[in-house]
Write a protein that holds these residues in place. Sequence first.
Motif, PDB file in Angstrom:
ATOM      1  N   ALA A   1       0.855  -1.190   0.000  1.00 44.18           N
ATOM      2  CA  ALA A   1       0.000   0.000   0.000  1.00 44.18           C
ATOM      3  C   ALA A   1       0.888   1.235   0.000  1.00 44.18           C
ATOM      4  O   ALA A   1       2.083   1.163   0.304  1.00 44.18           O
ATOM      5  CB  ALA A   1      -0.914   0.005   1.226  1.00 44.18           C
ATOM      6  N   VAL A   2       0.301   2.377  -0.357  1.00 41.64           N
ATOM      7  CA  VAL A   2       1.040   3.645  -0.429  1.00 41.64           C
ATOM      8  C   VAL A   2       0.432   4.632   0.553  1.00 41.64           C
ATOM      9  O   VAL A   2      -0.796   4.802   0.609  1.00 41.64           O
ATOM     10  CB  VAL A   2       1.012   4.228  -1.850  1.00 41.64           C
ATOM     11  N   LEU A   3       1.286   5.286   1.315  1.00 42.27           N
ATOM     12  CA  LEU A   3       0.884   6.349   2.232  1.00 42.27           C
ATOM     13  C   LEU A   3       1.557   7.631   1.767  1.00 42.27           C
ATOM     14  O   LEU A   3       2.779   7.733   1.787  1.00 42.27           O
ATOM     15  CB  LEU A   3       1.311   6.015   3.663  1.00 42.27           C
ATOM     16  N   HIS A   4       0.759   8.622   1.377  1.00 44.41           N
ATOM     17  CA  HIS A   4       1.353   9.861   0.864  1.00 44.41           C
ATOM     18  C   HIS A   4       0.376  11.021   0.963  1.00 44.41           C
ATOM     19  O   HIS A   4      -0.812  10.883   0.665  1.00 44.41           O
ATOM     20  CB  HIS A   4       1.776   9.700  -0.600  1.00 44.41           C
ATOM     21  N   THR A   5       0.901  12.158   1.382  1.00 49.33           N
ATOM     22  CA  THR A   5       0.166  13.423   1.322  1.00 49.33           C
ATOM     23  C   THR A   5       1.175  14.557   1.334  1.00 49.33           C
ATOM     24  O   THR A   5       2.318  14.371   1.755  1.00 49.33           O
ATOM     25  CB  THR A   5      -0.814  13.567   2.502  1.00 49.33           C
ATOM     26  N   ARG A   6       0.756  15.731   0.874  1.00 48.40           N
ATOM     27  CA  ARG A   6       1.564  16.945   1.007  1.00 48.40           C
ATOM     28  C   ARG A   6       1.000  17.854   2.092  1.00 48.40           C
ATOM     29  O   ARG A   6       1.503  18.959   2.285  1.00 48.40           O
ATOM     30  CB  ARG A   6       1.594  17.708  -0.314  1.00 48.40           C
ATOM     31  N   SER A   7      -0.007  17.393   2.823  1.00 53.81           N
ATOM     32  CA  SER A   7      -0.718  18.224   3.788  1.00 53.81           C
ATOM     33  C   SER A   7      -0.502  17.736   5.212  1.00 53.81           C
ATOM     34  O   SER A   7      -0.806  16.568   5.528  1.00 53.81           O
ATOM     35  CB  SER A   7      -2.216  18.219   3.463  1.00 53.81           C
ATOM     36  N   ARG A   8      -0.002  18.595   6.098  1.00 57.00           N
ATOM     37  CA  ARG A   8       0.114  18.215   7.514  1.00 57.00           C
ATOM     38  C   ARG A   8      -1.264  18.018   8.139  1.00 57.00           C
ATOM     39  O   ARG A   8      -1.429  17.182   9.027  1.00 57.00           O
ATOM     40  CB  ARG A   8       0.897  19.289   8.289  1.00 57.00           C
ATOM     41  N   ASP A   9      -2.253  18.781   7.686  1.00 60.00           N
ATOM     42  CA  ASP A   9      -3.601  18.592   8.210  1.00 60.00           C
ATOM     43  C   ASP A   9      -4.082  17.171   7.945  1.00 60.00           C
ATOM     44  O   ASP A   9      -4.667  16.522   8.823  1.00 60.00           O
ATOM     45  CB  ASP A   9      -4.570  19.601   7.582  1.00 60.00           C
ATOM     46  N   THR A  10      -3.829  16.693   6.733  1.00 55.21           N
ATOM     47  CA  THR A  10      -4.200  15.318   6.406  1.00 55.21           C
ATOM     48  C   THR A  10      -3.403  14.325   7.236  1.00 55.21           C
ATOM     49  O   THR A  10      -3.948  13.352   7.771  1.00 55.21           O
ATOM     50  CB  THR A  10      -3.969  15.047   4.909  1.00 55.21           C
ATOM     51  N   ALA A  11      -2.094  14.560   7.377  1.00 64.92           N
ATOM     52  CA  ALA A  11      -1.232  13.652   8.130  1.00 64.92           C
ATOM     53  C   ALA A  11      -1.638  13.571   9.599  1.00 64.92           C
ATOM     54  O   ALA A  11      -1.377  12.568  10.265  1.00 64.92           O
ATOM     55  CB  ALA A  11       0.217  14.084   8.006  1.00 64.92           C
ATOM     56  N   ASN A  12      -2.269  14.613  10.114  1.00 64.77           N
ATOM     57  CA  ASN A  12      -2.688  14.634  11.515  1.00 64.77           C
ATOM     58  C   ASN A  12      -3.998  13.891  11.764  1.00 64.77           C
ATOM     59  O   ASN A  12      -4.396  13.706  12.915  1.00 64.77           O
ATOM     60  CB  ASN A  12      -2.809  16.077  12.004  1.00 64.77           C
ATOM     61  N   ARG A  13      -4.665  13.470  10.711  1.00 61.26           N
ATOM     62  CA  ARG A  13      -5.903  12.712  10.883  1.00 61.26           C
ATOM     63  C   ARG A  13      -5.590  11.262  11.217  1.00 61.26           C
ATOM     64  O   ARG A  13      -4.795  10.607  10.541  1.00 61.26           O
ATOM     65  CB  ARG A  13      -6.749  12.764   9.602  1.00 61.26           C
ATOM     66  N   GLU A  14      -6.227  10.753  12.247  1.00 57.37           N
ATOM     67  CA  GLU A  14      -5.999   9.376  12.648  1.00 57.37           C
ATOM     68  C   GLU A  14      -6.329   8.402  11.519  1.00 57.37           C
ATOM     69  O   GLU A  14      -5.672   7.366  11.358  1.00 57.37           O
ATOM     70  CB  GLU A  14      -6.838   9.040  13.888  1.00 57.37           C
ATOM     71  N   SER A  15      -7.325   8.735  10.734  1.00 63.85           N
ATOM     72  CA  SER A  15      -7.734   7.842   9.648  1.00 63.85           C
ATOM     73  C   SER A  15      -6.649   7.708   8.586  1.00 63.85           C
ATOM     74  O   SER A  15      -6.538   6.669   7.926  1.00 63.85           O
ATOM     75  CB  SER A  15      -9.029   8.347   8.996  1.00 63.85           C
ATOM     76  N   PHE A  16      -5.831   8.753   8.419  1.00 61.76           N
ATOM     77  CA  PHE A  16      -4.792   8.716   7.392  1.00 61.76           C
ATOM     78  C   PHE A  16      -3.734   7.671   7.722  1.00 61.76           C
ATOM     79  O   PHE A  16      -3.280   6.929   6.844  1.00 61.76           O
ATOM     80  CB  PHE A  16      -4.152  10.101   7.250  1.00 61.76           C
TER      81      PHE A  16
END
Length: 269
Positions: free
Chosen positions: A87-102
């Motif tokens: 699987a791939v885990l990727h974002t450019r957003s700290r807001d997204t990275a702070n979500r438990e679901s991410f």
Amino acid sequence: ISVSYGFGEDTPRQLPRYIDPQGIQGALMIAGGGELEENILQRFVKLAGGNEARIVLIPTASHRADDAEYLATLSQRWQTRNPASVAVLHTRSRDTANRESFSAMLQNATGVWIGGGSQTRVTDIYVDTPVERELYALLARGGAIGGSSAGAAVQSRLMIARGSPVAEIATGFALLPGSVIDQHFLARKRRPRLLSVLDKHPQMIGLGVDEGTALVVINRRMEVMGRSTVSVCFAKTQYHKASTLELKPKTMVDLIALRRQAYDRLHPP
């Protein structure tokens, strides 16, 4: 340099509290960039569980990580090594990275591979988020974390972000305590850079991993794989000159012996 290559021997001097005599939890693979031999990557899959490995890729360091075609190709390449899942885990957003679901997919992962590029693209987004917390949890349950180039640099808390011969320092993950990691070490002549960092942090060991090479760390055992070397650097102190130990492929050394040596160099012989 006098270094013990043994494991589990009696400690001649009491270790300071910040050195865990057990070494690390789980397993780390620290690769120096460039083309890695397939047996190195297969070793990582084995550390993560072999055919039962559930691998999560973090490609955020790459400028191509937003390209769906690139991510699909990356995933397919890892699937050829026959883990149970990729699987791939990727974002450019700290807001997204702070979500438990991410970060939820990391809770079931047995291995995480952090790709190359710019290490600050990784740490700017994921340090001090649930992603970082889940990386430590993965190691605590016996999983494996690996990475090459930028994916190696992020594995030490004191992280070399950029710059040569004077390094710019940032905050990485505390996966290998008591160390600072540099990569492309011989190929890009980075010994002066690493020693300049150690001058300000002489209690640490410097690990310079060359291209095509990986350092595997399991508990307190460190093993070199690949076509070049890993350089263990010690800072100049009041009592000792700066020095470097070059580890060739198939060499195994004791992480705690190296950390103890860095500590002892701060004191009179």
